[in-house]
Scaffold this motif. Structure first.
Motif, PDB file in Angstrom:
ATOM      1  N   VAL A  42       0.859  -1.187   0.000  1.00  0.00           N
ATOM      2  CA  VAL A  42       0.000   0.000   0.000  1.00  0.00           C
ATOM      3  C   VAL A  42       0.891   1.230   0.000  1.00  0.00           C
ATOM      4  O   VAL A  42       1.890   1.272   0.716  1.00  0.00           O
ATOM      5  CB  VAL A  42      -0.908   0.015   1.251  1.00  0.00           C
ATOM      6  N   SER A  43       0.535   2.237  -0.779  1.00  0.00           N
ATOM      7  CA  SER A  43       1.319   3.463  -0.790  1.00  0.00           C
ATOM      8  C   SER A  43       1.074   4.246   0.503  1.00  0.00           C
ATOM      9  O   SER A  43       0.043   4.087   1.162  1.00  0.00           O
ATOM     10  CB  SER A  43       0.971   4.327  -2.001  1.00  0.00           C
ATOM     11  N   ASN A  52       6.913   3.874  -0.716  1.00  0.00           N
ATOM     12  CA  ASN A  52       5.940   3.454  -1.721  1.00  0.00           C
ATOM     13  C   ASN A  52       6.472   2.251  -2.454  1.00  0.00           C
ATOM     14  O   ASN A  52       7.439   2.368  -3.168  1.00  0.00           O
ATOM     15  CB  ASN A  52       5.655   4.586  -2.714  1.00  0.00           C
ATOM     16  N   PRO A  53       5.871   1.083  -2.313  1.00  0.00           N
ATOM     17  CA  PRO A  53       4.806   0.773  -1.357  1.00  0.00           C
ATOM     18  C   PRO A  53       5.384   0.404   0.007  1.00  0.00           C
ATOM     19  O   PRO A  53       6.561   0.076   0.113  1.00  0.00           O
ATOM     20  CB  PRO A  53       4.130  -0.427  -1.995  1.00  0.00           C
ATOM     21  N   LEU A  66      -9.679   1.307   2.407  1.00  0.00           N
ATOM     22  CA  LEU A  66      -8.917   1.714   1.218  1.00  0.00           C
ATOM     23  C   LEU A  66      -9.889   2.086   0.147  1.00  0.00           C
ATOM     24  O   LEU A  66     -10.061   2.798  -0.561  1.00  0.00           O
ATOM     25  CB  LEU A  66      -7.999   0.606   0.714  1.00  0.00           C
ATOM     26  N   ALA A 123      -4.787   8.081   4.164  1.00  0.00           N
ATOM     27  CA  ALA A 123      -6.201   8.366   3.871  1.00  0.00           C
ATOM     28  C   ALA A 123      -7.120   7.334   4.524  1.00  0.00           C
ATOM     29  O   ALA A 123      -8.173   7.688   5.070  1.00  0.00           O
ATOM     30  CB  ALA A 123      -6.425   8.395   2.361  1.00  0.00           C
ATOM     31  N   ALA A 124      -6.724   6.070   4.488  1.00  0.00           N
ATOM     32  CA  ALA A 124      -7.541   5.017   5.099  1.00  0.00           C
ATOM     33  C   ALA A 124      -7.616   5.201   6.612  1.00  0.00           C
ATOM     34  O   ALA A 124      -8.695   5.056   7.204  1.00  0.00           O
ATOM     35  CB  ALA A 124      -6.966   3.646   4.765  1.00  0.00           C
ATOM     36  N   LYS A 142     -10.027   7.878   7.624  1.00  0.00           N
ATOM     37  CA  LYS A 142     -11.406   7.389   7.622  1.00  0.00           C
ATOM     38  C   LYS A 142     -11.721   6.642   8.912  1.00  0.00           C
ATOM     39  O   LYS A 142     -12.875   6.583   9.330  1.00  0.00           O
ATOM     40  CB  LYS A 142     -11.653   6.466   6.428  1.00  0.00           C
ATOM     41  N   ARG A 200       0.366   7.424   0.942  1.00  0.00           N
ATOM     42  CA  ARG A 200      -0.798   8.314   0.886  1.00  0.00           C
ATOM     43  C   ARG A 200      -2.118   7.566   1.062  1.00  0.00           C
ATOM     44  O   ARG A 200      -3.021   8.047   1.741  1.00  0.00           O
ATOM     45  CB  ARG A 200      -0.816   9.079  -0.425  1.00  0.00           C
ATOM     46  N   ARG A 201      -2.228   6.383   0.444  1.00  0.00           N
ATOM     47  CA  ARG A 201      -3.461   5.592   0.595  1.00  0.00           C
ATOM     48  C   ARG A 201      -3.620   5.120   2.034  1.00  0.00           C
ATOM     49  O   ARG A 201      -4.736   5.083   2.565  1.00  0.00           O
ATOM     50  CB  ARG A 201      -3.444   4.392  -0.346  1.00  0.00           C
ATOM     51  N   ALA A 202      -2.511   4.752   2.686  1.00  0.00           N
ATOM     52  CA  ALA A 202      -2.571   4.302   4.075  1.00  0.00           C
ATOM     53  C   ALA A 202      -3.034   5.439   4.986  1.00  0.00           C
ATOM     54  O   ALA A 202      -3.904   5.243   5.844  1.00  0.00           O
ATOM     55  CB  ALA A 202      -1.214   3.776   4.524  1.00  0.00           C
ATOM     56  N   LYS A 256      -8.818  -3.025   4.600  1.00  0.00           N
ATOM     57  CA  LYS A 256      -9.060  -3.115   3.153  1.00  0.00           C
ATOM     58  C   LYS A 256     -10.340  -2.385   2.768  1.00  0.00           C
ATOM     59  O   LYS A 256     -10.418  -1.759   1.708  1.00  0.00           O
ATOM     60  CB  LYS A 256      -9.151  -4.576   2.712  1.00  0.00           C
TER      61      LYS A 256
END
Length: 70
Positions: free
Chosen positions: A7-8, A45-46, A70, A14-15, A18, A10-12, A67
């Motif tokens: 997982v990158s 990354n990643p 994401l 953002a998750a 949330k 930035r995605r981590a 997951k």
């Protein structure tokens, strides 16, 4: 245990936002807290799947819950 792809950073982040975590500090790593727990996410990354699984566990989430975020 479910498979966790790389997982990158930035995605981590953002998750985890949330999941009601907020960024406390940024540098070579990003520190986040939800008021009770503090997690540290490397800026890679990643992010290695083994490392990511440990961060998810420290956050009090399961891999399946992560997951879905994401």
């Amino acid at each position: 245990m479910a498979k966790l792809p790389g997982v990158s950073h930035r995605r981590a982040v953002a998750a985890f936002k949330k999941a009601r975590f907020r960024v406390v500090r940024q540098g070579k790593h990003t520190s986040m807290t939800d008021g009770q727990r503090i997690i540290t996410i490397p800026r890679a990354n990643p992010i290695n799947a083994f490392t990511m699984a440990g961060i998810i566990r420290d956050a009090g989430l399961t891999i399946e819950e992560f997951k879905q975020l994401l």
